[in-house]
Design an enzyme around this catalytic site. Structure first.
Site, PDB file in Angstrom:
ATOM      1  N   ASP A 189      -0.816  -7.386   1.690  1.00 28.27           N
ATOM      2  CA  ASP A 189       0.119  -6.232   1.489  1.00 28.27           C
ATOM      3  C   ASP A 189       1.645  -6.067   1.632  1.00 28.27           C
ATOM      4  OD1 ASP A 189      -0.330  -3.101   3.632  1.00 28.27           O
ATOM      5  OD2 ASP A 189       0.282  -3.474   1.485  1.00 28.27           O
ATOM      6  N   HIS A 233       0.956  -1.195  -0.027  1.00 34.47           N
ATOM      7  CA  HIS A 233      -0.261   0.054  -0.125  1.00 34.47           C
ATOM      8  C   HIS A 233       0.861   1.288   0.103  1.00 34.47           C
ATOM      9  CE1 HIS A 233       0.129   0.287   4.584  1.00 34.47           C
ATOM     10  NE2 HIS A 233       0.361   1.706   4.105  1.00 34.47           N
ATOM     11  N   SER A 246       4.339   1.920   7.939  1.00 36.27           N
ATOM     12  CA  SER A 246       3.952   0.860   7.023  1.00 36.27           C
ATOM     13  C   SER A 246       5.351   0.270   6.543  1.00 36.27           C
ATOM     14  CB  SER A 246       3.276   1.187   6.243  1.00 36.27           C
ATOM     15  OG  SER A 246       1.859   1.742   6.666  1.00 36.27           O
TER      16      SER A 246
END
Ligand code: E8B
Length: 232
Positions: A89, A41, A183
């Site tokens: 992801d 992402h 992330s």
């Protein structure tokens, strides 16, 4: 990282900062001399531009002995990743050349046995993500220790309500938590990377929304396959 502390400089030599135009966007970590693992992402807002990867850094701005910015030859988001959920992801980045390994740049092994980390295991996560709710961004790497919570607790109706798959794991998010910009970083339990930070509900520090990670073990074959095919 919310309510963590500054990491001991260069004691997490596997940490990578994925950057666009000199700006930190996401974390990542070195899994092989020419390969960094991160979250798919993170490429959502890059409109096709390739990241640059900063290795050997503690401060994002100060000169440091082994700090070096690497160009990326190719980016491989997992084919199952998409913008609608947190599934698959993962993002593999092939560096333009093998990173020079030294005391500040080192590969981190990842878990290959597909077995859940026990609930209450205390793991650690680090990153240059935001450190408060006003979105302050740190110059130096932050870290925080977090206990793993069971998939059943994380899937409770009042938490992530059944969306946590076998390929995901959770840590408690009461006060101390991951946040925007963390992330792609590794969740490290007992010196081994067990998970990769995903944005999940994009909420930070709320105990009702535990932090979510993509478990790495279920993807070991995919990771090995991409590295083998691209390395030739
Ligand atoms: C292109 C991407 C950087 C966009 C993005 O990820 N936004 C965003 C916004 C708010 C929280 C978060 C976030 C990240 C990591 C963990 C968590 C949950 N603790 C939230 C992430």
């Amino acid at each position: 990282i919310l309510r963590g502390s500054e990491a001991r400089p260069h004691l997490k030599p596997y940490m990578a900062s994925l950057q666009l135009d000199g700006q930190h966007v996401c974390g990542g970590f070195l899994i092989a001399p020419q390969w960094v693992l991160s979250a798919a992402h993170c490429i959502e807002e890059t409109d096709g531009k390739l990241f640059q990867v900063l290795l050997g850094a503690h401060s994002l701005t100060e000169p440091e002995p082994h700090k070096r910015l690497y160009q990326v030859r190719a980016q491989f988001p997992h084919p199952g990743s998409n913008i609608h959920n947190n599934k698959d992801d993962l993002l593999l980045l092939q560096l333009e050349e093998k990173a020079e390994l030294n005391s500040d740049v080192r590969v981190l092994p990842f878990q290959r046995e597909d077995r859940d980390v026990a609930a209450d295991t205390v793991c650690e996560v680090a990153g240059w993500g935001t450190t408060d709710h006003s979105g302050s961004r740190p110059d130096r790497l932050q870290q925080v220790e977090r206990p793993v919570i069971s998939r059943d607790v994380c899937n409770h109706r009042t938490r992530h309500d059944g969306t946590i798959t076998h390929e995901m794991m959770c840590t408690d998010s009461r006060r101390k938590d991951t946040c925007k910009g963390d992330s792609g970083g590794p969740l490290v339990c007992g010196g081994v990377a067990e998970g990769v930070v995903t944005a999940g509900s994009r909420v930070c520090g709320n105990y009702k929304k535990p932090a979510i990670y993509t478990r790495i073990a279920p993807y070991a074959a995919w990771i090995d396959g991409v590295m083998a095919s691209a390395d030739g």
